[in-house]
Design an enzyme around this catalytic site. Sequence first.
Site, short mmCIF file in Angstrom:
data_model
loop_
_atom_site.label_atom_id
_atom_site.label_comp_id
_atom_site.label_asym_id
_atom_site.label_seq_id
_atom_site.Cartn_x
_atom_site.Cartn_y
_atom_site.Cartn_z
N HIS A 1 -7.62 9.72 -1.57
CA HIS A 1 -6.90 9.72 -0.30
C HIS A 1 -7.68 10.40 0.84
O HIS A 1 -7.68 9.92 1.97
CB HIS A 1 -5.54 10.40 -0.48
CG HIS A 1 -4.50 9.93 0.48
ND1 HIS A 1 -3.16 9.88 0.17
CD2 HIS A 1 -4.58 9.48 1.75
CE1 HIS A 1 -2.47 9.43 1.20
NE2 HIS A 1 -3.32 9.18 2.17
N TYR B 1 3.21 10.06 -0.68
CA TYR B 1 4.32 9.47 0.06
C TYR B 1 5.65 9.70 -0.66
O TYR B 1 6.72 9.59 -0.04
CB TYR B 1 4.14 7.97 0.29
CG TYR B 1 2.90 7.56 1.05
CD1 TYR B 1 2.10 8.48 1.73
CD2 TYR B 1 2.52 6.22 1.08
CE1 TYR B 1 0.97 8.09 2.41
CE2 TYR B 1 1.39 5.81 1.77
CZ TYR B 1 0.61 6.74 2.42
OH TYR B 1 -0.51 6.35 3.09
N ASP C 1 0.83 -1.19 0.00
CA ASP C 1 0.00 0.00 0.00
C ASP C 1 0.87 1.25 0.00
O ASP C 1 1.67 1.46 0.92
CB ASP C 1 -0.90 0.01 1.23
CG ASP C 1 -1.80 1.23 1.30
OD1 ASP C 1 -2.98 1.09 0.93
OD2 ASP C 1 -1.33 2.30 1.72
N LYS D 1 -2.87 5.88 -4.05
CA LYS D 1 -3.94 6.82 -3.71
C LYS D 1 -3.75 8.14 -4.44
O LYS D 1 -2.63 8.58 -4.68
CB LYS D 1 -3.96 7.08 -2.19
CG LYS D 1 -3.96 5.82 -1.35
CD LYS D 1 -3.91 6.13 0.13
CE LYS D 1 -3.59 4.90 0.95
NZ LYS D 1 -2.16 4.51 0.86
#
Length: 296
Positions: free
Chosen positions: A129, A71, A66, A96
């Site tokens: 998200h 990120y 994931d 996401k």
Amino acid sequence: MIADGERSPCGDPGRDGMADMTSVPRIQLNDGHSIPQLGFGVFQVDPAETERVVGDALETGYRHIDTARIYGNEEGVGRAIATSGIPREELFVTTKLWNDDQGTQSAADAFERSLDRLGLEYLDLYLIHWPAPARDRYLETWETFIRLRESGRVRSIGVSNFLAPHLERLIRETDVPPAVDQIELHPYHQQPATAEYAEANEIRIEAWGPLGQGKYPLFELPEVTAPADAHDKTPAQVVLRWHLQRGHIVIPKSNRRERMAENLAVFDFELTDDEMAAITGLEREGRVGSHPDEFN
């Protein structure tokens, strides 16, 4: 909830640190697909370290990874997958869409960029998200997600951090429920209203921050330490087991290989009803992350 006879190709680590490839159940989704119930998250994993960390996770036995655009480590995830030698069909990959990419065309473009960074031809699961209600673009974004799923380039679509009113709006306007809602969920913050609405609409709950992110002394609480002692497990393993028995999909993270293996070794014991009830009784609306109505 668990797909009959299905097991994800990962499981309890053996003596060599590798999984026995049999133990992780798969959760049936409302679109006909299924997801490994235990996966590996890469939130706050340094992009420079991501390829190594995800490579270690895959070698340990994880097959569900994931990540997210925000990120900054989709490329590292993709490199780890490419060099792992694991057939693509054995992997379940989630990423996401970030808030500033919401919108009809911008969401479609962001999806393509995420696929490119991951080096994949399709995603197993794509999530919005955050609802980002002040932007008020999550509905049109969801409509784009539906079209992406119809194209076959993403198998399942879902959301993250959506509360019951956000979910209700999506279903009312499109008649397409998300397959998954990934929300902050741990013993101090169990979001019962969201979880109940999701269950009523066959939306599977996926827990982020399943161990409370170290922001309160979860592993020192007697409700957790007593079953840890009784089952000869660590407090973290007990909390992960609580999630699994509640039917949550769970994505713990660690940069350490031995902790990755420990987090997989949660399928050889079961908490009693009393132990489960004691941990569930820790609920106190103890959110440690942002509130979905306030984060945009």
